[in-house]
Design an enzyme around this catalytic site. Structure first.
Site, PDB file in Angstrom:
ATOM      1  N   GLU A 407     -24.129 100.654 -68.328  1.00 18.09           N
ATOM      2  CA  GLU A 407     -24.044 102.030 -67.856  1.00 18.09           C
ATOM      3  C   GLU A 407     -24.781 103.014 -68.755  1.00 18.09           C
ATOM      4  O   GLU A 407     -25.445 103.943 -68.279  1.00 18.09           O
ATOM      5  CB  GLU A 407     -22.570 102.443 -67.724  1.00 18.09           C
ATOM      6  CG  GLU A 407     -21.828 101.820 -66.569  1.00 18.09           C
ATOM      7  CD  GLU A 407     -21.335 100.407 -66.813  1.00 18.09           C
ATOM      8  OE1 GLU A 407     -20.778  99.793 -65.887  1.00 18.09           O
ATOM      9  OE2 GLU A 407     -21.521  99.909 -67.953  1.00 18.09           O
ATOM     10  N   GLN A 429     -19.899 101.765 -60.606  1.00 17.34           N
ATOM     11  CA  GLN A 429     -19.228 100.898 -59.643  1.00 17.34           C
ATOM     12  C   GLN A 429     -17.790 101.370 -59.413  1.00 17.34           C
ATOM     13  O   GLN A 429     -17.303 101.417 -58.287  1.00 17.34           O
ATOM     14  CB  GLN A 429     -19.258  99.453 -60.132  1.00 17.34           C
ATOM     15  CG  GLN A 429     -18.945  98.439 -59.069  1.00 17.34           C
ATOM     16  CD  GLN A 429     -19.252  97.042 -59.541  1.00 17.34           C
ATOM     17  OE1 GLN A 429     -18.530  96.501 -60.384  1.00 17.34           O
ATOM     18  NE2 GLN A 429     -20.319  96.451 -59.021  1.00 17.34           N
ATOM     19  N   PHE A 430     -17.136 101.726 -60.498  1.00 16.84           N
ATOM     20  CA  PHE A 430     -15.869 102.445 -60.479  1.00 16.84           C
ATOM     21  C   PHE A 430     -15.979 103.567 -61.504  1.00 16.84           C
ATOM     22  O   PHE A 430     -16.581 103.385 -62.562  1.00 16.84           O
ATOM     23  CB  PHE A 430     -14.696 101.531 -60.825  1.00 16.84           C
ATOM     24  CG  PHE A 430     -14.406 100.496 -59.771  1.00 16.84           C
ATOM     25  CD1 PHE A 430     -13.476 100.750 -58.769  1.00 16.84           C
ATOM     26  CD2 PHE A 430     -15.077  99.286 -59.768  1.00 16.84           C
ATOM     27  CE1 PHE A 430     -13.223  99.806 -57.784  1.00 16.84           C
ATOM     28  CE2 PHE A 430     -14.828  98.336 -58.789  1.00 16.84           C
ATOM     29  CZ  PHE A 430     -13.899  98.594 -57.788  1.00 16.84           C
ATOM     30  N   ASP A 432     -14.037 104.610 -63.604  1.00 16.10           N
ATOM     31  CA  ASP A 432     -13.496 104.222 -64.905  1.00 16.10           C
ATOM     32  C   ASP A 432     -14.593 103.711 -65.842  1.00 16.10           C
ATOM     33  O   ASP A 432     -14.519 103.890 -67.060  1.00 16.10           O
ATOM     34  CB  ASP A 432     -12.449 103.109 -64.736  1.00 16.10           C
ATOM     35  CG  ASP A 432     -11.442 103.404 -63.639  1.00 16.10           C
ATOM     36  OD1 ASP A 432     -10.254 103.554 -63.951  1.00 16.10           O
ATOM     37  OD2 ASP A 432     -11.850 103.475 -62.465  1.00 16.10           O
ATOM     38  N   PHE A 433     -15.614 103.064 -65.266  1.00 16.74           N
ATOM     39  CA  PHE A 433     -16.651 102.434 -66.079  1.00 16.74           C
ATOM     40  C   PHE A 433     -17.597 103.436 -66.718  1.00 16.74           C
ATOM     41  O   PHE A 433     -18.449 103.070 -67.528  1.00 16.74           O
ATOM     42  CB  PHE A 433     -17.450 101.432 -65.239  1.00 16.74           C
ATOM     43  CG  PHE A 433     -16.628 100.302 -64.662  1.00 16.74           C
ATOM     44  CD1 PHE A 433     -15.340 100.044 -65.121  1.00 16.74           C
ATOM     45  CD2 PHE A 433     -17.134  99.512 -63.651  1.00 16.74           C
ATOM     46  CE1 PHE A 433     -14.578  99.006 -64.587  1.00 16.74           C
ATOM     47  CE2 PHE A 433     -16.389  98.471 -63.109  1.00 16.74           C
ATOM     48  CZ  PHE A 433     -15.102  98.222 -63.576  1.00 16.74           C
ATOM     49  N   HIS A 474      -9.348 100.595 -62.769  1.00 22.43           N
ATOM     50  CA  HIS A 474     -10.096 100.910 -61.557  1.00 22.43           C
ATOM     51  C   HIS A 474      -9.468 102.063 -60.781  1.00 22.43           C
ATOM     52  O   HIS A 474      -9.797 102.261 -59.606  1.00 22.43           O
ATOM     53  CB  HIS A 474     -10.169  99.683 -60.629  1.00 22.43           C
ATOM     54  CG  HIS A 474     -10.886  98.510 -61.215  1.00 22.43           C
ATOM     55  ND1 HIS A 474     -10.328  97.691 -62.162  1.00 22.43           N
ATOM     56  CD2 HIS A 474     -12.134  98.028 -60.988  1.00 22.43           C
ATOM     57  CE1 HIS A 474     -11.192  96.733 -62.489  1.00 22.43           C
ATOM     58  NE2 HIS A 474     -12.289  96.922 -61.801  1.00 22.43           N
TER      59      HIS A 474
END
Length: 668
Positions: A407, A429-430, A432-433, A474
């Protein structure tokens, strides 16, 4: 200790055809930053500049690399690369003004030393978090490749910086995408005081190229002929055959990391060894011995450079101290954008939230030919939520790009695309990431326009939120992480029509936008949505219900919680305000509602402490206190990570306490 023991210019010249004029020019270009540095060290002791990072002993690298680059090829230097700036012929008074924090510098006094960039000279300055600029170079090179420009990008780092994850992410991205990036490692012996044996275990940093399937070279960084000749050959090859190349320059830092650090930690014999390999002294000796440069010419060089230094220093010294107003400082946080709203048309169709995001993204790709989508699994697979399903067939893999799991590197690459005038959407992607890409967002994208007038035309899409049994990693809704950072816009829609219009507006906006999309709303909420490409204004809340007893201020899933409750309790006369955009915040709409009803509940899905509700509560207390008929209520979720089990998640969410909180406020 280096395995390069001598500066053998004759051997370096065996396979080159460098003229005497070229050799003299290279010497002059090295002498100039050396003489500037010597002057700066005097000024530092006199307290006329605040800090200095010395590149004495490393001039051959900066000069050699920059000399072989074409004028429109970008270079991303570090602390010790003064030779990059002088070789690009930046007027010295502008450098001196920069170091004194004056207006003729490049940052309006907002950043120091070499922490700046300039599109005029195609230089992109570093930030103190060293790693992200390697990814920025990837983005610039990607833009060159997509535009079919036979150009390379050179980026510098030190041996210490190669320990950062961003270094490895950038090399991996460049290798996978065959990007024409020249990665230059100045291995100068110490990361501040930490020696190389405590930084890495491989014999040479160039060996790391093998792990990324990347061509790698070791060059004597104190030998200007070797640097210039080999980099010239490599650069010409990279322009014809675009690919990344890793170069390790063996050199040494002859002074402290910065002057206050000193060099007491360096063994004397090591200092003596490298002192004897001084790139300027040795090259001058060679030029004298071979009758290429006379002593008289050398003296004239020094006189000419000294005259230029003194003239430009006087100009910088005579420049007044910088001044600014509050409005001037705030106006540069974001790039000015005259937002021309594109109206929606009458033709609509009922689609889900997820479909509205997909449609808005697709229409934005049609609207902006230079828009690139990047993210994990976004290409053939269509993303984990299938939002980009079919995009590869429509727009091609150049514009819809699967990324490695990195990321930070991809956000930095998006910054590089913006430097080349291109737009990008990065899908987390989420949401959180995003923590893995946090540094370049808050320290690069957010600050860059304020620092040196370079916008970050990047949208980061953030699938977020609880209610789907996805557990602690997530399910976060982490908007508060970004609201505190000046320079970021934050959008959080609750309905399909808003999601589409706000997403297209975010993409059109040339500033960095963090765009939250609640996963629980993706397939549970439908609405009539205009079929055409349209935009909605950022910073404008929507009043969904009109009432007199209470104001409910919320966003995202909280809007639906409040709507459901009010629909079930028709006797409650409430203003319901959907913020839609959290930064900029429609504070006037909030004040207007609170002044009318006198009672307010601020509802958020995020945990309550230090969230947006806290800031809104403080604003209301400061500006609307005399209108209040009860305490300001803020309701957030439990102060814990988001649990997985459905029963636990239900109790975690603020929705579980909504009814009792509203009743308590109404009864006050």
């Amino acid at each position: 200790m280096s395995n390069i023991n001598t500066l053998d210019y004759s051997k370096s010249l065996e396979n080159t055809d460098l003229s005497s004029e070229t050799l003299k020019d290279l010497y002059y270009k090295m002498l100039k930053p050396r003489m500037i540095e010597e002057k700066m060290l005097i000024l530092l002791r006199q307290g006329k500049i605040s800090k200095w990072f010395s590149g004495i002993g490393q001039e051959a690298i900066s000069v050699g690399v920059t000399s072989v680059l074409e004028d429109d090829e970008y270079v991303l230097p570090m602390h010790r690369n003064l030779g990059v700036f002088t070789t690009r012929n930046i007027p010295l008074y502008r450098l001196f003004s920069q170091w004194q924090g004056k207006a003729n510098g490049f940052t309006k006094g907002r950043d120091r030393s070499f922490h700046f960039g300039t599109q005029e000279f195609k230089i992109v300055g570093m930030i103190s978090h060293l790693g992200p600029q390697l990814g920025v170079a990837d983005g610039i090179a990607l833009a060159h490749k997509l535009k079919k420009e036979a150009k390379i990008t050179a980026v510098f780092t030190g041996e210490g910086g190669t320990s950062e994850g961003d270094f490895h992410e950038a090399l991996n991205i460049a290798s996978v995408w065959d990007l024409p990036v020249l990665f230059c490692i100045e291995n100068n012996g110490y990361g501040l005081s930490t020696p190389t044996e405590e930084q890495y275990k491989c014999e040479n940093l160039a060996d790391r190229g093998k792990g990324y399937g990347m061509e790698a070279h070791i060059i004597d960084g104190n030998n200007i002929v070797e640097v210039y000749s080999k980099i010239k050959e490599i650069a010409e090859s990279m322009r014809k055959n675009p690919r990344p190349v890793l170069v390790e320059f063996k050199t040494f830092r002859m002074r402290g990391h910065e002057e206050a650090s000193g060099t007491k930690y360096v063994p004397e014999e090591l200092m003596d060894f490298w002192s004897a390999k001084d790139p300027i002294d040795n090259f001058l000796e060679y030029l004298h011995e071979n009758e290429i440069l006379s002593e008289e010419e050398n003296i004239n060089y020094k006189k000419e450079i000294l005259k230029e230094i003194n003239l430009h220093l006087k100009k910088a010294n005579n420049e007044p101290e910088i001044s600014s107003t509050e409005s001037e400082e705030l106006s540069d946080v974001f790039k000015y954008y005259n937002n021309q709203i594109v109206a929606s048309e009458k033709n609509t169709k009922e689609i889900r939230f997820v479909d509205a995001i997909s449609e808005g993204l697709s229409q934005a790709m049609e609207q902006h030919d230079d828009l690139i989508i990047m993210g994990q699994d976004v290409a053939d697979y269509g993303g984990v939520f299938k939002i980009t399903d079919g995009f590869v067939e429509k727009f091609g893999k150049d514009r819809v790009r699967n990324t490695p799991i990195c990321e930070s590197g991809i956000v930095a690459a998006a910054m590089g695309l913006s430097i080349k005038g291109m737009k990008s959407v990065v899908e987390m992607q989420f949401g959180d990431f995003v923590s893995s890409g946090f540094n370049p967002i808050v320290n690069y994208l957010a600050k860059v326009n304020y620092r040196w007038n370079q916008n970050a035309d990047v949208v980061v899409r953030m699938p977020c939120g609880a209610g789907v049994g996805a557990g602690p990693f997530h399910s976060q809704t982490n908007e508060a992480w970004f609201l505190k950072t000046p320079g970021l816009k934050v959008v959080y829609p609750a309905f399909p029509a808003d999601a589409k219009g706000l997403l297209t507006a975010a993409i059109a906006d040339p500033n960095p936008v963090i765009f939250f999309e609640h996963k629980a709303l993706y397939r549970s909420v439908k609405q009539e949505v205009p079929e055409n490409y349209y935009t909605l204004p950022l910073g404008k809340a929507a009043k969904l219900k009109e009432g007199n007893d209470i104001s409910i201020i919320t966003y995202g899933a909280g809007v639906h919680w409040a709507l459901d409750y009010l629909n079930e309790n028709q006797n409650i006369s409430a203003d319901l305000l959907d913020l839609r955009t959290l930064q900029p915040l429609d504070i006037s709409a909030i004040f207007q509602s609170v002044k009318k009803t006198g009672k307010v509940l601020i509802l958020q899905e995020d945990s309550s402490f230090c969230g947006l509700a806290s800031e809104i509560s403080a604003q209301i207390a400061e500006h609307c206190f005399e209108y209040l008929d009860g305490p300001i209520k803020k309701l957030g979720s439990l102060e814990s990570p988001v649990p997985f089990a459905a029963a636990l998640e239900k109790k975690y969410l603020a929705k579980s306490k909504l009814e009792e909180t509203i009743q308590e406020l109404l009864e006050y």
